[in-house]
Design a protein around this motif. Structure first.
Motif, short mmCIF file in Angstrom:
data_model
loop_
_atom_site.label_atom_id
_atom_site.label_comp_id
_atom_site.label_asym_id
_atom_site.label_seq_id
_atom_site.Cartn_x
_atom_site.Cartn_y
_atom_site.Cartn_z
N ALA A 212 24.58 -39.85 11.12
CA ALA A 212 23.41 -40.11 11.96
C ALA A 212 22.84 -38.78 12.45
CB ALA A 212 23.82 -40.99 13.14
N LYS A 213 21.68 -38.84 13.09
CA LYS A 213 21.09 -37.65 13.69
C LYS A 213 21.97 -37.20 14.85
CE LYS A 213 16.49 -39.38 12.55
NZ LYS A 213 15.23 -39.94 13.09
N VAL A 214 22.21 -35.92 14.95
CA VAL A 214 23.13 -35.40 15.97
C VAL A 214 22.42 -35.31 17.32
CG1 VAL A 214 24.54 -33.46 16.71
CG2 VAL A 214 24.50 -34.14 14.29
N ALA A 215 22.95 -36.06 18.28
CA ALA A 215 22.49 -35.93 19.67
C ALA A 215 23.37 -34.96 20.42
CB ALA A 215 22.49 -37.29 20.36
N LEU A 216 24.67 -34.99 20.10
CA LEU A 216 25.63 -34.12 20.80
C LEU A 216 26.89 -34.01 19.97
CD1 LEU A 216 26.56 -32.56 23.43
CD2 LEU A 216 27.47 -34.76 24.20
N ARG A 217 27.42 -32.79 19.88
CA ARG A 217 28.77 -32.55 19.34
C ARG A 217 29.61 -32.04 20.50
NH1 ARG A 217 25.74 -29.83 15.16
NH2 ARG A 217 25.82 -30.95 13.15
N VAL A 218 30.78 -32.61 20.70
CA VAL A 218 31.64 -32.18 21.81
C VAL A 218 33.09 -32.43 21.42
CG1 VAL A 218 31.48 -34.41 23.01
CG2 VAL A 218 31.97 -32.33 24.32
N ASN A 219 34.00 -31.63 22.00
CA ASN A 219 35.41 -31.71 21.59
C ASN A 219 36.28 -32.46 22.59
OD1 ASN A 219 35.41 -29.88 23.67
ND2 ASN A 219 36.80 -28.43 22.69
N ASN A 220 35.68 -33.41 23.34
CA ASN A 220 36.46 -34.15 24.32
C ASN A 220 36.00 -35.61 24.37
OD1 ASN A 220 36.51 -35.05 27.49
ND2 ASN A 220 38.39 -34.01 26.85
N GLY A 221 36.95 -36.53 24.25
CA GLY A 221 36.62 -37.96 24.22
C GLY A 221 35.98 -38.47 25.49
N ALA A 222 36.42 -37.99 26.64
CA ALA A 222 35.86 -38.46 27.91
C ALA A 222 34.39 -38.08 28.03
CB ALA A 222 36.65 -37.88 29.08
N MET A 223 34.03 -36.90 27.53
CA MET A 223 32.62 -36.50 27.57
C MET A 223 31.78 -37.29 26.58
SD MET A 223 32.12 -32.49 28.44
CE MET A 223 30.36 -32.85 28.56
N ILE A 224 32.35 -37.68 25.45
CA ILE A 224 31.64 -38.55 24.52
C ILE A 224 31.33 -39.88 25.20
CG2 ILE A 224 31.85 -39.86 22.36
CD1 ILE A 224 33.44 -37.55 21.21
N LEU A 225 32.31 -40.41 25.92
CA LEU A 225 32.11 -41.65 26.67
C LEU A 225 30.99 -41.50 27.69
CD1 LEU A 225 33.41 -44.52 27.21
CD2 LEU A 225 34.59 -43.43 29.11
N ASP A 226 31.01 -40.41 28.45
CA ASP A 226 29.97 -40.17 29.46
C ASP A 226 28.59 -40.05 28.83
OD1 ASP A 226 31.88 -40.19 31.43
OD2 ASP A 226 32.01 -38.01 31.61
N ALA A 227 28.52 -39.37 27.67
CA ALA A 227 27.23 -39.19 27.00
C ALA A 227 26.69 -40.52 26.49
CB ALA A 227 27.38 -38.20 25.85
N ALA A 228 27.57 -41.38 25.97
CA ALA A 228 27.14 -42.71 25.52
C ALA A 228 26.66 -43.54 26.70
CB ALA A 228 28.29 -43.42 24.80
N LEU A 229 27.38 -43.47 27.80
CA LEU A 229 27.00 -44.21 29.01
C LEU A 229 25.66 -43.73 29.55
CD1 LEU A 229 28.12 -46.42 30.89
CD2 LEU A 229 29.15 -44.61 32.27
N ALA A 230 25.36 -42.44 29.38
CA ALA A 230 24.09 -41.88 29.84
C ALA A 230 22.92 -42.21 28.92
CB ALA A 230 24.22 -40.36 29.98
N GLY A 231 23.20 -42.91 27.80
CA GLY A 231 22.14 -43.32 26.90
C GLY A 231 21.72 -42.28 25.89
N LEU A 232 22.61 -41.29 25.63
CA LEU A 232 22.24 -40.21 24.73
C LEU A 232 22.27 -40.63 23.26
CD1 LEU A 232 21.46 -37.24 25.26
CD2 LEU A 232 23.82 -36.62 24.69
N GLY A 233 23.11 -41.60 22.92
CA GLY A 233 23.19 -42.02 21.53
C GLY A 233 24.32 -43.00 21.33
N ILE A 234 24.65 -43.24 20.05
CA ILE A 234 25.76 -44.13 19.67
C ILE A 234 27.00 -43.28 19.46
CG2 ILE A 234 26.62 -45.71 17.89
CD1 ILE A 234 23.72 -46.51 17.33
N ALA A 235 28.15 -43.79 19.90
CA ALA A 235 29.41 -43.07 19.75
C ALA A 235 30.43 -43.96 19.08
CB ALA A 235 29.93 -42.61 21.12
N LEU A 236 31.29 -43.35 18.28
CA LEU A 236 32.42 -44.06 17.68
C LEU A 236 33.65 -43.67 18.49
CD1 LEU A 236 33.58 -45.86 15.45
CD2 LEU A 236 33.81 -43.82 14.03
N LEU A 237 34.16 -44.61 19.30
CA LEU A 237 35.23 -44.30 20.24
C LEU A 237 36.41 -45.24 20.07
CD1 LEU A 237 33.24 -43.62 23.53
CD2 LEU A 237 34.76 -42.00 22.39
N PRO A 238 37.62 -44.74 20.29
CA PRO A 238 38.79 -45.63 20.29
C PRO A 238 38.75 -46.56 21.50
CG PRO A 238 39.41 -43.41 20.95
CD PRO A 238 37.99 -43.33 20.51
#
Length: 306
Positions: A212-238
């Motif tokens: 997909a188009k990159v909204a954010l690359r980050v090396n921490n799962g908790a920040m991926i969760l926060d970014a998805a919650l903020a409406g930044l994009g779709i995340a694939l999370l455990p």
């Protein structure tokens, strides 16, 4: 040659400074320096380069370092074996684990284990970077991912399911995708420690890769969760990360009709070394604590309501 000198040398070489090594050993800098000097005199070689700005291992020091680590490990294992013969789990144990999983699930599972075995001296390093298991620096490394390295000695602790998730705000602005082809037009939040920014799914013909188009690359799962919650994009999370927000409706599951590649929570230990009784006991305890299916799956469905 004294063991405390060898221990000081290994600590300084790994920490990169006498000050940091002294803190980890709970000694004064002068004591650590004295032990290093005595060790160098006993082996007849300079093991460390010391300047006012930095400290580094000499060529002789690098050659000695691996043996020094083995000496310390053998002494620790011998002491632990004696304790285990008496029916006691005791001695040092060093484990590495991912930050988010460590905070959310590993810690709560570890505390009762340590309370039941107070003679274990556990050092837990939380770091999302990949650890060289073969280096021998750790007794065990807990990781989340695909077990695809046949050279590793691995104990599976729990299965791990991943789901595509997004906020209602993001989906209201960009629409709900219903196939992996539609994901190409969406913005993705990606975990950088996996390398390439993509999502991998298991289709009828094998693995299918989506970028997909990159909204954010980050090396921490908790920040991926926060970014998805903020409406930044779709995340694939455990589900061990996203489960609570899926259950409360903070995040919606994005069902594209195909499931992501399967993963696991596993504990890997160095090949060729007999794992200690305390490491085996820890693995057994964590399996029971996590469950199969793991407790974090409860109430999390791919059709979970918003």
């Amino acid at each position: 040659m004294k063991l405390d000198g060898i221990a000081s040398f290994v600590a300084v070489a790994e920490a990169g400074s006498i000050s940091e090594a002294a803190r980890s050993l709970r000694l004064s800098k002068s004591v650590v320096s004295e032990r290093l000097g005595e060790l160098e005199r006993s082996v007849g070689a300079r093991l460390l380069h010391r300047t006012t700005r930095r400290l580094s291992v000499t060529e002789d020091g690098a050659a000695f370092l691996d043996r020094a680590r083995r000496i310390l490990r053998e002494v620790e294992e011998a002491s632990a074996d004696l304790s285990e013969r008496r029916g006691t789990l005791a001695g040092p144990m060093r484990i590495a684990a991912p930050i988010t999983f460590g905070h959310m699930h590993l810690g709560p599972a570890l505390y009762p284990f340590l309370a039941a075995h107070p003679q274990i001296e556990l050092t837990l390093d939380l770091d999302d970077r990949r650890v060289d298991i073969a280096s021998g620096a750790y007794d065990g490394v807990i990781r989340h991912g695909v077990i695809d390295d046949s050279r590793l000695m691995v104990w599976r602790l729990a299965p791990s399911r991943r789901l595509l998730v997004a906020s209602d705000d993001y989906l209201a602005r960009h629409g709900m995708p219903h196939s992996i082809a539609e994901l190409d037009d969406h913005r993705g939040i990606f975990y950088t420690n996996r390398g390439v920014a993509d999502w991998r799914f298991l289709g009828p013909e094998g693995v299918e890769i989506v970028r997909a188009k990159v909204a954010l690359r980050v090396n921490n799962g908790a920040m991926i969760l926060d970014a998805a919650l903020a409406g930044l994009g779709i995340a694939l999370l455990p589900t061990f990360i996203a489960g609570p927000l899926i259950r409360t409706g903070g995040l919606r599951v994005v069902d594209v009709g195909i499931r992501p590649e399967g993963e696991a929570i596993f504990l890997a230990h160095p090949e060729g070394r007999r794992p200690s009784a305390k490491l085996r006991a820890l693995a057994d305890h964590l399996r029971r604590a996590f469950g199969d299916p793991p407790y974090w799956e409860e109430g999390v469905s791919i059709h979970a309501p918003a």
